[in-house]
Design a protein around this motif. Structure first.
Motif, PDB file in Angstrom:
ATOM      1  N   UNK A   1     -52.331  12.859 -10.150  1.00 29.30           N
ATOM      2  CA  UNK A   1     -53.729  12.666  -9.758  1.00 29.30           C
ATOM      3  C   UNK A   1     -53.788  11.583  -8.678  1.00 29.30           C
ATOM      4  N   UNK A   2     -54.435  11.903  -7.558  1.00 24.83           N
ATOM      5  CA  UNK A   2     -54.513  10.988  -6.426  1.00 24.83           C
ATOM      6  C   UNK A   2     -55.970  10.716  -6.111  1.00 24.83           C
ATOM      7  N   UNK A   3     -56.312   9.460  -5.870  1.00 22.07           N
ATOM      8  CA  UNK A   3     -57.664   9.088  -5.474  1.00 22.07           C
ATOM      9  C   UNK A   3     -57.608   8.410  -4.111  1.00 22.07           C
ATOM     10  N   UNK A   4     -58.238   9.039  -3.119  1.00 22.85           N
ATOM     11  CA  UNK A   4     -58.315   8.461  -1.779  1.00 22.85           C
ATOM     12  C   UNK A   4     -59.676   7.785  -1.664  1.00 22.85           C
ATOM     13  N   UNK A   5     -59.700   6.475  -1.659  1.00 22.85           N
ATOM     14  CA  UNK A   5     -60.950   5.740  -1.727  1.00 22.85           C
ATOM     15  C   UNK A   5     -61.782   5.914  -0.466  1.00 22.85           C
ATOM     16  N   UNK A   6     -63.089   5.971  -0.677  1.00 25.37           N
ATOM     17  CA  UNK A   6     -64.101   6.201   0.361  1.00 25.37           C
ATOM     18  C   UNK A   6     -63.954   7.564   1.031  1.00 25.37           C
TER      19      UNK A   6
ATOM     20  N   UNK B   1     -52.382   7.460  -8.653  1.00 29.27           N
ATOM     21  CA  UNK B   1     -52.148   6.904  -7.326  1.00 29.27           C
ATOM     22  C   UNK B   1     -53.491   6.670  -6.637  1.00 29.27           C
ATOM     23  N   UNK B   2     -53.697   5.456  -6.132  1.00 33.65           N
ATOM     24  CA  UNK B   2     -54.896   5.124  -5.363  1.00 33.65           C
ATOM     25  C   UNK B   2     -54.479   4.799  -3.929  1.00 33.65           C
ATOM     26  N   UNK B   3     -55.245   5.301  -2.985  1.00 41.05           N
ATOM     27  CA  UNK B   3     -54.948   5.070  -1.567  1.00 41.05           C
ATOM     28  C   UNK B   3     -56.195   4.483  -0.915  1.00 41.05           C
ATOM     29  N   UNK B   4     -56.038   3.349  -0.251  1.00 41.85           N
ATOM     30  CA  UNK B   4     -57.176   2.679   0.384  1.00 41.85           C
ATOM     31  C   UNK B   4     -56.701   2.107   1.718  1.00 41.85           C
TER      32      UNK B   4
ATOM     33  N   UNK C   1     -60.792  -2.968   1.895  1.00 41.18           N
ATOM     34  CA  UNK C   1     -60.246  -3.621   0.704  1.00 41.18           C
ATOM     35  C   UNK C   1     -61.306  -4.448  -0.018  1.00 41.18           C
ATOM     36  N   UNK C   2     -62.117  -5.159   0.755  1.00 44.37           N
ATOM     37  CA  UNK C   2     -63.108  -6.037   0.124  1.00 44.37           C
ATOM     38  C   UNK C   2     -64.107  -5.220  -0.695  1.00 44.37           C
ATOM     39  N   UNK C   3     -64.486  -4.055  -0.188  1.00 41.25           N
ATOM     40  CA  UNK C   3     -65.446  -3.206  -0.889  1.00 41.25           C
ATOM     41  C   UNK C   3     -64.906  -2.775  -2.252  1.00 41.25           C
ATOM     42  N   UNK C   4     -63.594  -2.561  -2.340  1.00 44.28           N
ATOM     43  CA  UNK C   4     -62.992  -2.058  -3.577  1.00 44.28           C
ATOM     44  C   UNK C   4     -62.222  -3.140  -4.348  1.00 44.28           C
TER      45      UNK C   4
END
Length: 526
Positions: free
Chosen positions: A154-159, A169-172, A177-180
């Motif tokens: 499971x992959x989460x691409x932020x925004x 896995x999280x990708x930002x 960065x500050x927002x998350x």
């Protein structure tokens, strides 16, 4: 008298029988630390020879420290059955290095496959993984993760629309960065991967991060058990750029005050600006020592060392352009003897852009010749006007990636070129210089130049990387008789050697460690 154990980066020294002389030898080391809970001294591996020398000077010749092998990490076992991708041996070894050292730098030369190496390593650590990268690379990271595994995680691409909760896995990207920050803090990533880690290099003379993304990345790194920094250019041109990276991986040098680091390795000195003196840390000094200190924490392999890639050949080619307008701008620049640095930069960039536009006909003609012979060409520039002219010429036979290209369109452009749907790829050097593969081309044209040497290497390695099966040629066009570009050509290769001398551990002689921009200003005003 002395019990010795070794972990990834330190000797653990514990006196089984107290000896004041031994104690003073250990305490005289610059980077030793004491762990009161275990009554153990921690001595970085790179101080081994220094400590032995101190022992010998006071007659403690019976005390020994074991040799430290550079490949101790090779004994780590990996479960390669997890992966659909078939890694090269150097990628397997690189993953073992990352796991063994926990917090370290993977500085393989661009094109060696650092992304897959890091994915393999991170997959062996239980818990959430966080990847921080430039915005343009988020979708590429997700694609690499999906294609690496037999059973994609499971992959989460932020925004983006692909942002989900409870992912593995999280990708930002660095810019959000500050927002998350709260989400990342509560997620508690077990592994932090900072891709293109030189993005966090900004540091003030007081030693504090000089950008918000650097500040936040260092804060996250402090709480992550595993921190992998990925960069083919850990320094862009000077040792100052390495300091934050060393802090992120908890290297002993990252724990010293920046002022001391700067004086030792950045040729720190006071310079006069107007009526006041300020410290300048833009230089380089004690490079061999710095390399030796960093080496246990950084794995650096060149393509020649690990992959049987064909050679890359650079060609600097003069072309004839109308210099009348350029010469007028040059005279105006030289007449402004009291211009500020910012005003000088504006004038120099104006000259550089003018010459970039003037070279367009030569770039088009040369590209057409290469297309006829090889079937494909990659062209890089820094200017929108150049891109527009090339698109106007090649029309539906080309694809473009510039700063306005959204993530999903980037991948479509790359695939169209790689699949042979078009023959021409046109890229902005900043927007398209990292994170993509264009190995269908055997040749590249650099229409104009960036002030930073490493930017050119990044662009070159879009075609000179894994899956390339031919010799590649890089053609740098420069305006004959235009001093600014002739100086750039003369300076570029020298500046690349500065990077190589620090990262690869060889200090070349007679290489001046100033920026290309500063060199050009000095040469133009001679």
């Amino acid at each position: 008298m002395l019990e010795v154990k070794i972990n990834a980066s330190y000797f653990h020294l514990r006196m089984t029988k107290f000896d004041e002389t031994v104690l003073q030898c250990i305490k005289s080391l610059p980077f030793r630390e004491y762990n009161p809970a275990e009554k153990t001294w921690l001595v970085p591996l790179f101080e081994r020879d220094m400590l032995l020398e101190k022992f010998q000077k006071v007659g403690l010749t019976e005390l020994e420290l074991p040799e430290v092998s550079d490949d101790r990490y090779l004994g780590i076992e990996l479960n390669l059955k997890l992966f659909k991708a078939k890694p090269y041996q150097h990628q397997i070894d690189g993953a073992k290095f990352l796991l063994f050292n926990r917090k370290c730098i993977l500085a393989d030369e661009m094109g060696c496959g650092k992304t897959l190496t890091a994915i393999i390593a991170a997959a062996h650590v239980p818990g959430p993984k966080l990847i921080v990268c430039p915005a343009s690379l988020k979708l590429n990271w997700a694609k690499e993760i999906r294609t690496a595994f037999n059973e994609p995680p499971q992959i989460s691409i932020l925004e983006t629309k692909k942002s989900v909760e409870n992912a593995e896995w999280y990708i930002v990207n660095y810019d959000i960065l500050e927002k998350y920050k709260y989400m990342i803090t509560t997620t508690k990533p077990a592994v932090l991967i900072l891709d293109e880690a030189h993005y966090i290099k900004a540091v003030s003379n007081s030693g504090k991060p000089d950008s918000k993304r650097a500040e936040l990345a260092l804060e996250i790194a402090k709480n992550a058990p595993y921190v992998f920094l990925l960069t083919g250019t850990p320094i862009t041109s000077r040792p100052k750029d390495l300091y934050n990276l060393l802090k992120a991986i908890e290297h002993p040098l990252g724990k010293v005050k920046f002022f001391e680091y700067g004086k030792r390795y950045c040729n720190g000195k006071q310079i006069k600006i107007g009526s006041r003196y300020v410290w300048d840390f833009s230089g380089a000094s004690n490079i061999k020592e710095l390399h030796n200190f960093v080496k246990p924490y950084m794995l650096r392999r060149t393509k020649e060392q690990v992959i049987d890639l064909p050679p890359k050949i650079r060609h600097f080619m003069p072309v004839e352009v109308d210099l009348r307008e350029y010469q007028q701008k040059l005279r105006e620049y030289l007449s402004h003897s009291n211009a500020t640095y910012a005003e000088e930069l504006v004038m120099l960039n104006a000259m550089k852009k003018l010459l970039a536009d003037q070279k367009i006909p030569h770039t088009i003609e040369f590209a057409e010749n290469i297309i006829e012979e090889e079937g494909a060409i990659v062209i890089f520039t820094n200017y929108k006007s150049v891109i527009e002219a090339l698109v106007g010429k090649f029309k539906n036979n080309c694809v473009v990636i510039d700063g306005s290209t959204p993530g999903h369109k980037r991948q479509e452009a790359v695939e169209a070129f790689q699949n042979g749907d078009v023959q021409v790829f046109v890229g902005n050097m900043q927007a398209a210089g990292v994170g993509i593969t264009l190995t269908r081309a055997k040749s590249m044209i650099i229409n104009d130049y960036d002030w930073v040497p490493a930017t050119h290497v990044q662009a070159e390695d879009r075609i000179h990387r894994i899956s390339q099966d031919s010799k590649v040629n890089i053609y740098y066009l420069y305006a004959d008789g235009a001093e600014i570009e002739e100086h750039l050509v003369d300076t570029l290769e020298k500046k690349l050697r500065i990077i190589e001398s620090i990262v690869d551990g060889e200090r070349k002689r007679n290489i001046r460690n100033t920026s290309m921009l500063e060199d050009i200003i000095k040469k133009l005003k001679k």
